[in-house]
Design a protein around this motif. Structure first.
Motif, mmCIF file in Angstrom:
data_model
loop_
_atom_site.group_PDB
_atom_site.id
_atom_site.type_symbol
_atom_site.label_atom_id
_atom_site.label_comp_id
_atom_site.label_asym_id
_atom_site.label_seq_id
_atom_site.Cartn_x
_atom_site.Cartn_y
_atom_site.Cartn_z
ATOM 1 N N LYS A 139 25.118 33.456 38.532
ATOM 2 C CA LYS A 139 26.169 34.259 39.161
ATOM 3 C C LYS A 139 27.135 33.321 39.878
ATOM 4 N N VAL A 140 28.417 33.512 39.661
ATOM 5 C CA VAL A 140 29.452 32.746 40.344
ATOM 6 C C VAL A 140 30.468 33.728 40.906
ATOM 7 N N HIS A 141 30.782 33.579 42.179
ATOM 8 C CA HIS A 141 31.695 34.511 42.844
ATOM 9 C C HIS A 141 32.889 33.716 43.369
ATOM 10 N N LEU A 142 33.967 33.693 42.585
ATOM 11 C CA LEU A 142 35.131 32.889 42.946
ATOM 12 C C LEU A 142 35.858 33.451 44.158
ATOM 13 N N CYS A 172 35.663 37.070 38.789
ATOM 14 C CA CYS A 172 36.908 36.314 38.689
ATOM 15 C C CYS A 172 38.135 37.203 38.729
ATOM 16 N N GLY A 173 37.959 38.507 38.652
ATOM 17 C CA GLY A 173 39.085 39.411 38.835
ATOM 18 C C GLY A 173 39.509 39.463 40.293
ATOM 19 N N SER A 174 40.659 40.015 40.558
ATOM 20 C CA SER A 174 41.232 40.002 41.903
ATOM 21 C C SER A 174 40.893 41.240 42.726
ATOM 22 N N GLY A 175 39.995 42.086 42.241
ATOM 23 C CA GLY A 175 39.567 43.242 43.018
ATOM 24 C C GLY A 175 38.278 42.953 43.764
ATOM 25 N N PRO A 176 38.026 43.588 44.900
ATOM 26 C CA PRO A 176 38.921 44.535 45.562
ATOM 27 C C PRO A 176 40.023 43.856 46.378
ATOM 28 N N VAL A 177 39.840 42.557 46.682
ATOM 29 C CA VAL A 177 40.848 41.801 47.433
ATOM 30 C C VAL A 177 41.067 40.476 46.703
ATOM 31 N N PRO A 178 42.298 40.090 46.384
ATOM 32 C CA PRO A 178 42.527 38.844 45.654
ATOM 33 C C PRO A 178 42.049 37.624 46.434
ATOM 34 N N GLY A 179 41.607 36.625 45.679
ATOM 35 C CA GLY A 179 41.269 35.331 46.253
ATOM 36 C C GLY A 179 42.189 34.265 45.706
ATOM 37 N N LYS A 180 42.129 33.091 46.274
ATOM 38 C CA LYS A 180 43.021 32.008 45.855
ATOM 39 C C LYS A 180 42.823 31.629 44.396
ATOM 40 N N PHE A 181 41.575 31.783 43.900
ATOM 41 C CA PHE A 181 41.275 31.342 42.536
ATOM 42 C C PHE A 181 40.810 32.484 41.642
ATOM 43 N N THR A 182 41.128 33.739 42.026
ATOM 44 C CA THR A 182 40.823 34.863 41.150
ATOM 45 C C THR A 182 41.974 35.084 40.183
ATOM 46 N N GLY A 183 41.739 35.985 39.230
ATOM 47 C CA GLY A 183 42.730 36.233 38.196
ATOM 48 C C GLY A 183 42.389 35.468 36.933
ATOM 49 N N PRO A 184 43.051 35.765 35.837
ATOM 50 C CA PRO A 184 42.689 35.181 34.541
ATOM 51 C C PRO A 184 43.048 33.714 34.383
#
Length: 300
Positions: A139-142, A172-184
Motif C-alpha cells: 500500500k502506498v498513500h501519496l 494517487c487520485g486527488s480525492g478527498p483532498v488534493p496532495g502535492k503529488f496526487t493526480g495522474p
C-alpha cells in the motif's frame, strides 16, 4: 449510473452474503480494507472525526469496532480475502508497520500479507525483506505520505516490486483532498519508467477517473479498485462521469472490489449495491467482486 439500465432498488434487508449467493459467487475478494496498530488507527479515526471542518462533509465511521470484531464482520459478510492497508506519514514508520502487518497476517489467515513503503533511505532494504517474508500486496498513500513516487530513493523498490509481480495499491487520485503529488501525472511518469509494475489505483482514481482509466488502457499491469466509488456518499462529492461507463465494461478484468472497511460512512452492502446499479451486468459484477481478485491473489 448506466444510461442503458435504470438503477435497481436495493433488496430490503439484503446482506453481503445474500448478495454473493444471488450472484452465484463463493464470496468477495476485498483488496482495500484497513487494519493497523491500534494507536495508528485511533489517529486515522480522529482525522475522519474532524473531516467535517476539513472538507465540509461529515464522515461517521460505521464499523468502529475492536480488531477481532472487525475481522469477524468481514467473515460474516462473506469476504474470503482482505488486506491490512496501512501507510506511514513520515520517515521511519514503514518498517515498523511492515512488522506489525506480517504478524497480523500470520494470525489472520484470510488477510493478504500487506506491506508499505515511504520515500526514505533504506526503503530498498525493507521492501526486499517484506517481499522475502511473503508480502503479497503493498500500500502506498501519496496524499498522506506527501512524497513523489518518482523520488530516487524509491526507484530500486519499484524495480523489486515489478520483478516480483506484487501488486501495489496506490492512493494517487486527488480525492478527498488534493496532495502535492496526487493526480495522474506522477503515476504516469512512474509507469513510463516501470511499465511492468502491477499498480492498483485506489478509489478508481477519484476524482480524475478518466485520466486513470487512460493509464489502465495504456499499461496492462494497471488495475483500479472500487473503494467508495459510485456510492451515494462519493457521488455527491465526485460523481463518476456517465460517459466513461463503457470503459468500465471494457476494463472489467482489471477492476477490483475495494471498500475502505472499516472507515466507511455507510453499511458494507451499499458498496455492492452501488456497483450493481451501474447496470453493467452480473458477469461484470462476478469479475469485479470475486474473479479478478482471485486471479490476482489466488486463495484456497
Amino acid at each position: 449510473m448506466s444510461a442503458e439500465t435504470p438503477a435497481e432498488t436495493p433488496r430490503e434487508g439484503e446482506t453481503p452474503r445474500d448478495f454473493a449467493s444471488r450472484l452465484g459467487i463463493p464470496g468477495f475478494i476485498d483488496v482495500h480494507t484497513h487494519f493497523m496498530p491500534q494507536n495508528v488507527l485511533d489517529k486515522v479515526w480522529a482525522y475522519f472525526d474532524a473531516v467535517g471542518p476539513l472538507t465540509g462533509v461529515e464522515w461517521p465511521i460505521t464499523y468502529r469496532e475492536e480488531e477481532d470484531r472487525r475481522v469477524a464482520l468481514l467473515r460474516e459478510f462473506g469476504v474470503l480475502a482482505f488486506t491490512s492497508m496501512l501507510y506511514p506519514h513520515k520517515a521511519g514508520m514503514a518498517e515498523w508497520l511492515n512488522s506489525w502487518a506480517a504478524d497480523f497476517a500470520a494470525r489472520t489467515p484470510d488477510c493478504l500479507h500487506t506491506a508499505t513503503l515511504y520515500a526514505e533511505p533504506g526503503a530498498t532494504a525493507y521492501v526486499a525483506r517484506a517481499l522475502d517474508s511473503g508480502a503479497r500486496v503493498f500500500k502506498v498513500h501519496l496524499q498522506v505520505g506527501g512524497f513523489d513516487p518518482n523520488e530516487a530513493s524509491l526507484d530500486a523498490s519499484w524495480g523489486l516490486l515489478a520483478d516480483a509481480r506484487v501488486p501495489v495499491v496506490v492512493h494517487c487520485g486527488s480525492g478527498p483532498v488534493p496532495g502535492k503529488f496526487t493526480g495522474p501525472g506522477p503515476m504516469g511518469q512512474l509507469l513510463a519508467r516501470h511499465p511492468r509494475l502491477r499498480v492498483v489505483v485506489a478509489h478508481m482514481g477519484m476524482p480524475e477517473y478518466a485520466d486513470f482509466l487512460d493509464l489502465a488502457e495504456r499499461y496492462d499491469g494497471v488495475h483500479l479498485d472500487t473503494t467508495m466509488a459510485f456510492t451515494d456518499f462519493s457521488e455527491r462529492l465526485a460523481p463518476f462521469p456517465v460517459a466513461e461507463l463503457p470503459r468500465l465494461r471494457e476494463l472489467r478484468d482489471r477492476i477490483l472490489l475495494g471498500t475502505d472497511f472499516p472507515n466507511i460512512p455507510y453499511p458494507y452492502v451499499h458498496q455492492l449495491h452501488a456497483l450493481e446499479r451501474l447496470g453493467l451486468g452480473d458477469d461484470w459484477l462476478r469479475s469485479v467482486l470475486h474473479g479478478n481478485g482471485a486471479a490476482l491473489f489466488p486463495v484456497s
